[in-house]
Each structure stands twice: as structure tokens, then as C-alpha cells.
Write a protein that holds these residues in place. Structure first.
Motif, PDB file in Angstrom:
ATOM      1  N   ARG A  29      32.101  29.987  69.913  1.00 60.93           N
ATOM      2  CA  ARG A  29      33.536  30.090  70.229  1.00 60.93           C
ATOM      3  C   ARG A  29      34.067  28.833  70.939  1.00 60.93           C
ATOM      4  O   ARG A  29      34.687  28.915  72.001  1.00 60.93           O
ATOM      5  CB  ARG A  29      33.798  31.338  71.095  1.00 60.93           C
ATOM      6  CG  ARG A  29      33.509  32.650  70.374  1.00 60.93           C
ATOM      7  CD  ARG A  29      33.542  33.850  71.298  1.00 60.93           C
ATOM      8  NE  ARG A  29      34.758  33.905  72.088  1.00 60.93           N
ATOM      9  CZ  ARG A  29      35.915  34.413  71.690  1.00 60.93           C
ATOM     10  NH1 ARG A  29      36.009  34.935  70.476  1.00 60.93           N
ATOM     11  NH2 ARG A  29      36.961  34.425  72.482  1.00 60.93           N
TER      12      ARG A  29
ATOM     13  N   THR B  27      36.131  26.437  69.487  1.00 62.87           N
ATOM     14  CA  THR B  27      37.582  26.478  69.262  1.00 62.87           C
ATOM     15  C   THR B  27      37.922  27.941  69.010  1.00 62.87           C
ATOM     16  O   THR B  27      37.289  28.606  68.193  1.00 62.87           O
ATOM     17  CB  THR B  27      38.027  25.605  68.060  1.00 62.87           C
ATOM     18  OG1 THR B  27      37.218  25.932  66.939  1.00 62.87           O
ATOM     19  CG2 THR B  27      37.867  24.125  68.355  1.00 62.87           C
ATOM     20  N   ARG B  28      38.928  28.424  69.742  1.00 65.34           N
ATOM     21  CA  ARG B  28      39.238  29.864  69.711  1.00 65.34           C
ATOM     22  C   ARG B  28      40.743  30.077  69.909  1.00 65.34           C
ATOM     23  O   ARG B  28      41.504  29.118  69.925  1.00 65.34           O
ATOM     24  CB  ARG B  28      38.417  30.603  70.774  1.00 65.34           C
ATOM     25  CG  ARG B  28      38.503  29.967  72.141  1.00 65.34           C
ATOM     26  CD  ARG B  28      37.604  30.584  73.190  1.00 65.34           C
ATOM     27  NE  ARG B  28      37.858  29.945  74.470  1.00 65.34           N
ATOM     28  CZ  ARG B  28      37.191  28.891  74.942  1.00 65.34           C
ATOM     29  NH1 ARG B  28      36.179  28.389  74.273  1.00 65.34           N
ATOM     30  NH2 ARG B  28      37.525  28.356  76.102  1.00 65.34           N
ATOM     31  N   ARG B  29      41.110  31.353  70.060  1.00 66.14           N
ATOM     32  CA  ARG B  29      42.526  31.765  70.070  1.00 66.14           C
ATOM     33  C   ARG B  29      43.443  30.816  70.855  1.00 66.14           C
ATOM     34  O   ARG B  29      44.417  30.285  70.316  1.00 66.14           O
ATOM     35  CB  ARG B  29      42.631  33.184  70.647  1.00 66.14           C
ATOM     36  CG  ARG B  29      44.047  33.664  70.880  1.00 66.14           C
ATOM     37  CD  ARG B  29      44.042  35.064  71.446  1.00 66.14           C
ATOM     38  NE  ARG B  29      43.844  36.062  70.413  1.00 66.14           N
ATOM     39  CZ  ARG B  29      44.818  36.664  69.738  1.00 66.14           C
ATOM     40  NH1 ARG B  29      46.077  36.374  70.001  1.00 66.14           N
ATOM     41  NH2 ARG B  29      44.565  37.568  68.815  1.00 66.14           N
TER      42      ARG B  29
ATOM     43  N   CYS C  87      35.922  30.052  66.029  1.00 68.06           N
ATOM     44  CA  CYS C  87      35.981  31.524  66.086  1.00 68.06           C
ATOM     45  C   CYS C  87      36.839  32.072  64.934  1.00 68.06           C
ATOM     46  O   CYS C  87      38.070  32.166  65.041  1.00 68.06           O
ATOM     47  CB  CYS C  87      36.520  31.956  67.446  1.00 68.06           C
ATOM     48  SG  CYS C  87      36.486  33.745  67.585  1.00 68.06           S
TER      49      CYS C  87
ATOM     50  N   ASP D  27      39.165  35.141  65.538  1.00 66.82           N
ATOM     51  CA  ASP D  27      40.439  34.798  66.196  1.00 66.82           C
ATOM     52  C   ASP D  27      41.417  34.195  65.193  1.00 66.82           C
ATOM     53  O   ASP D  27      42.615  34.506  65.206  1.00 66.82           O
ATOM     54  CB  ASP D  27      40.212  33.779  67.335  1.00 66.82           C
ATOM     55  CG  ASP D  27      39.671  34.448  68.600  1.00 66.82           C
ATOM     56  OD1 ASP D  27      39.500  35.682  68.594  1.00 66.82           O
ATOM     57  OD2 ASP D  27      39.419  33.715  69.590  1.00 66.82           O
TER      58      ASP D  27
END
Ligand code: ADE
Length: 413
Positions: A273, A275-277, A300, A303
Motif C-alpha cells: 500500500r 500508493t493508496r487512497r 493499492c 482503493d
């Protein structure tokens, strides 16, 4: 011989790929000649879980030629090349894999590769080793040992070893000098750019490329992207690596800071995770998201899916996630290794070194009784492989004079 592949009829195309690769793998070829008469792997049963493309096939056939019975599963659903699998089956290697296999099939194939009751395991990502230790423990007594190809696999093995559960010897090919200095750095550097270019047809010059992780792979990618005219932002958790990136001329920032500025995001951390939301929410329209860590957990995907109103197949190897505000985020190779899912993996001459180490490690395990644990490639093998590569290039080394040798040993001026 048992096997489960897409189409045996693809062998001619696979054989052409093998012939092409073989001509640029002189070290592997030399080792094959060196050991052919001795047959050091005679009687060994090898189970491998590797990226089934042409260079890997050259290794697997060499293991077989030196006496082993070889069974292989693919170590990533998108890196398996079906024509190469067909050529392997024709060449006498049992293969369980097909391009695009589901996660369930992936594990079923790995299980099939282990069902032959191996004496030696050749792993890339440590899935075979993990599987044997969790639900196929009946195989443990027959296993002499094995070798691991990649950083993420070694990380798992180290964790098993530190908690005292690793039940046989494993050699970390990844940590040999003739592996990580070249494969991880120059191999990943070139092949990641290759995957990016093949899938997108886009210009690198003038782009802001965000490189997450400044290990050997991240260093290689940053170097190659910069040499093509990109501005590089590195994100790191480690203070020394962050400072090294700065000294190498990169900008260092947090992912939060980099998210609204990057055009291309490449993850090479070995972590999850990355790179995520909260990053996707800030990214610009049209960004590219590529991963070059072994597992597809760095970008992710849940996401990305949750944030998007629709998903389109934009080009082969590119999925476009369309956000509610209309921004398009392009995911390459389903977030799997972009250099293998969207290209052919590392350059041939580089894998010649890594696979020469794999071959020597298998022979070392076959010939030596080793206690359970995680081992480095023996120094003499590491040096010999490097020396053979230089010899194949016609590059000579300086030899110290007796006076120089004496001087180097002495502490008196
Ligand atoms: N080709 C075969 N195995 C590979 C690996 N681990 N990385 C890149 N290219 C490969």
C-alpha cells in the motif's frame, strides 16, 4: 512427464525466443559445458517457481541437461509466456502455468510443481518455500535445500530464519554481488523503462517520475529515467537512502507531497500500500501507475477500484480508472511487475549472471550437506561468475605484482 500449459503447439515460437536468448548468455553456456560430463545434478528432483520467459527457460533446460528432473511453475500470472512454456515441455521440463492464470490456478500450479517431491527448490518470491512450510510439510525431509532469486523472497526467508522456522538451507542469490549490483540496478532500470515505453508509447523527457524506494532497483530506475530527461522525486523511509538519493541529484519528498506533482509513479519498495487512497485523490489527470516490486500490493488496487466510477481497458497492459471528478489514472500491468507483465523482464546479458548464480547454487546444494538456514552465495562462486562474464567480454584484469600483494598485506608503511 506431466504438464499443464496453454498450448503445446506454440513450441516453435518459444524455441526461437530461446535460441535468441541463449546466444547472449555465455556464462550459463560455459557452465553447462564445464559440468556436462560430471552431471552434478544427476538424481536431483528440482521444483522451480520462476518467471517463465526465455532466459529462465535457458536456466531450466541447463539444470535438466546437468542431470536433474525439472518441474516448473510460473511465479507471476502475467510474466508467463505460453510459447516458452511449450518449448520447455518439448525440451523435457514439466511446466504448470499459463499467462493470465487466476490466483487459485497460480497456487494450484505451484502445488503441482511441488507434488514431484523435490530435493532442491529454485524460488523467485519464496512462494514454494512458504507453501512447503505451511501445508506441505510432509515434503520437508526430502528437501536438501534451494535458492532464492529476489529481494522480496529473501525478505520472507530472513523472517522465517529469524523466527527459527526455516527447515532447510536456502541460498540467497539476490545478495550476491554479481546479482544485485547488476540485475537489481541495471536490469530493473532498463526493463522497467522498457515496460513503460512498450505499453504507453509516451515520452519520458520532461516528465516528473516519482520513484518509491531507493534500494538497488529504485536507484537503477531513477538513473535510467533521469538519463532520458525526467525529473525524479524519490520517496523513502530510510534516512541514508533518502540522503543518497539527494546526493544523486534527485528530489526527496513524501508520497503525500509527490502525489499532486508526479506524471509517472513507480513503486519498488517491497512493501505494501505504498500508493493508496489519499495519494490517488491528489494525483493529476493522466498519470501512469507502475509497480516493479515482486508482489502486486504496492499500488493499492482495492482503493483505486473503490474511488473509480468506471474502469476501461485503454491499451494492452493499461487499465484506466476514471475518478468521479473525471481524472484518469492509468494502471500498468494490473499493478504486477511492469517489467515482466508489460515487457520481457531484465535484459538477457544481465540474467546470464543471475542464472549462472542460480545454477551454481543448485549444484552447491546438491554437493554439500548444509544445515537449515539462510546462506550467501559462496564468495568463490560469486567471483568466478563475475570473472567468467568479464572473460566472455574479452576484458582482462590487472594482476597484482608480488610487491603489491605484500604491500596490501602489510600494516608497516
Ligand atoms: N526474467 C526472469 N526472471 C526475472 C526476474 N526475476 N526479474 C526480471 N526478469 C526476469
Amino acid at each position: 512427464m506431466n504438464y499443464k500449459i496453454a498450448d503445446r503447439g506454440l513450441a516453435p515460437s518459444g524455441n526461437k525466443k530461446l535460441a535468441w536468448a541463449r546466444q547472449y548468455m555465455p556464462v550459463l553456456g560455459l557452465l553447462r559445458e564445464k559440468y556436462m560430463a560430471e552431471q552434478p545434478l544427476k538424481g536431483e528432483v528440482i521444483s522451480a517457481c520462476l518467471h517463465l520467459e526465455a532466459k529462465t527457460a535457458c536456466l531450466l533446460l541447463t539444470l535438466k541437461d546437468l542431470g536433474a528432473s525439472v518441474t516448473a511453475a510460473g511465479s507471476n500470472p502475467l510474466s508467463t509466456q505460453d510459447d516458452v512454456c511449450a518449448a520447455l515441455v518439448e525440451g523435457g521440463v514439466s511446466v504448470y502455468s499459463r499467462n493470465g492464470m487466476s490466483t487459485d490456478e497460480y497456487f494450484e500450479n505451484a502445488r503441482s510443481a511441488l507434488s514431484v517431491k523435490p530435493s532442491i527448490i529454485v524460488d523467485d518470491g519464496a512462494d514454494l518455500v512458504a507453501m512447503v512450510h505451511s501445508d506441505m510439510r510432509e515434503l520437508l525431509p526430502g528437501i536438501k535445500g534451494g535458492s532464492e532469486e529476489t529481494t522480496s523472497g529473501v525478505k520472507r526467508l530472513r523472517s522465517m530464519n529469524n523466527s527459527g522456522v526455516l527447515a532447510f538451507p536456502m541460498i540467497s542469490v539476490n545478495d550476491a554481488h554479481s546479482k544485485y549490483l547488476f540485475d537489481n540496478r541495471y536490469g530493473t532500470g532498463q526493463s522497467v523503462m522498457d515496460g513503460l515505453l512498450r505499453t504507453t508509447n509516451m515520452l519520458i523527457a520532461g516528465k516528473t517520475v516519482v520513484v518509491a524506494g531507493y534500494g538497488w532497483c529504485g536507484r537503477g530506475v531513477a538513473m535510467r529515467a533521469a538519463s532520458m530527461g525526467a525529473r525524479i522525486i524519490v520517496t523513502e523511509t530510510d534516512p541514508h537512502r533518502a540522503f543518497e538519493a539527494m546526493m544523486d541529484g534527485c528530489e526527496v519528498a513524501t508520497m503525500d507531497e509527490a502525489a499532486p506533482r508526479g506524471d509517472i509513479f513507480l513503486t519498488l519498495t517491497g512493501n505494501t500500500r505504498v500508493t493508496r487512497r489519499e495519494h490517488f485523490e491528489k494525483m493529476k489527470d493522466g498519470v501512469l501507475l507502475g509497480n516493479a516490486g515482486h508482489f502486486d500490493v504496492e499500488i493499492c488496487k482495492p482503493d483505486l477500484k473503490a474511488l473509480s466510477v468506471s474502469v476501461e481497458a485503454a491499451r494492452p497492459g493499461v487499465e484506466t480508472f476514471i475518478m468521479a471528478d473525471g481524472r484518469r489514472l492509468h494502471l500498468l500491468g494490473e499493478g504486477r511487475l511492469v517489467n515482466l507483465a508489460c515487457a520481457d523482464g531484465h535484459p538477457i546479458e544481465i540474467m546470464d549472471l543471475s542464472f549462472a548464480l542460480q545454477l551454481e547454487s543448485a549444484i552447491h546444494v546438491a554437493k554439500n550437506k548444509m544445515a537449515p538456514g539462510l546462506y550467501d552465495v559462496p564468495e568463490e562462486i560469486d567471483r568466478a561468475v563475475m570473472k567468467a562474464k568479464l572473460d566472455s567480454l574479452g576484458i582482462g584484469l590487472e594482476k597484482m605484482t608480488p610487491e603489491q600483494e605484500e604491500y596490501m598485506k602489510s600494516w608497516v608503511e
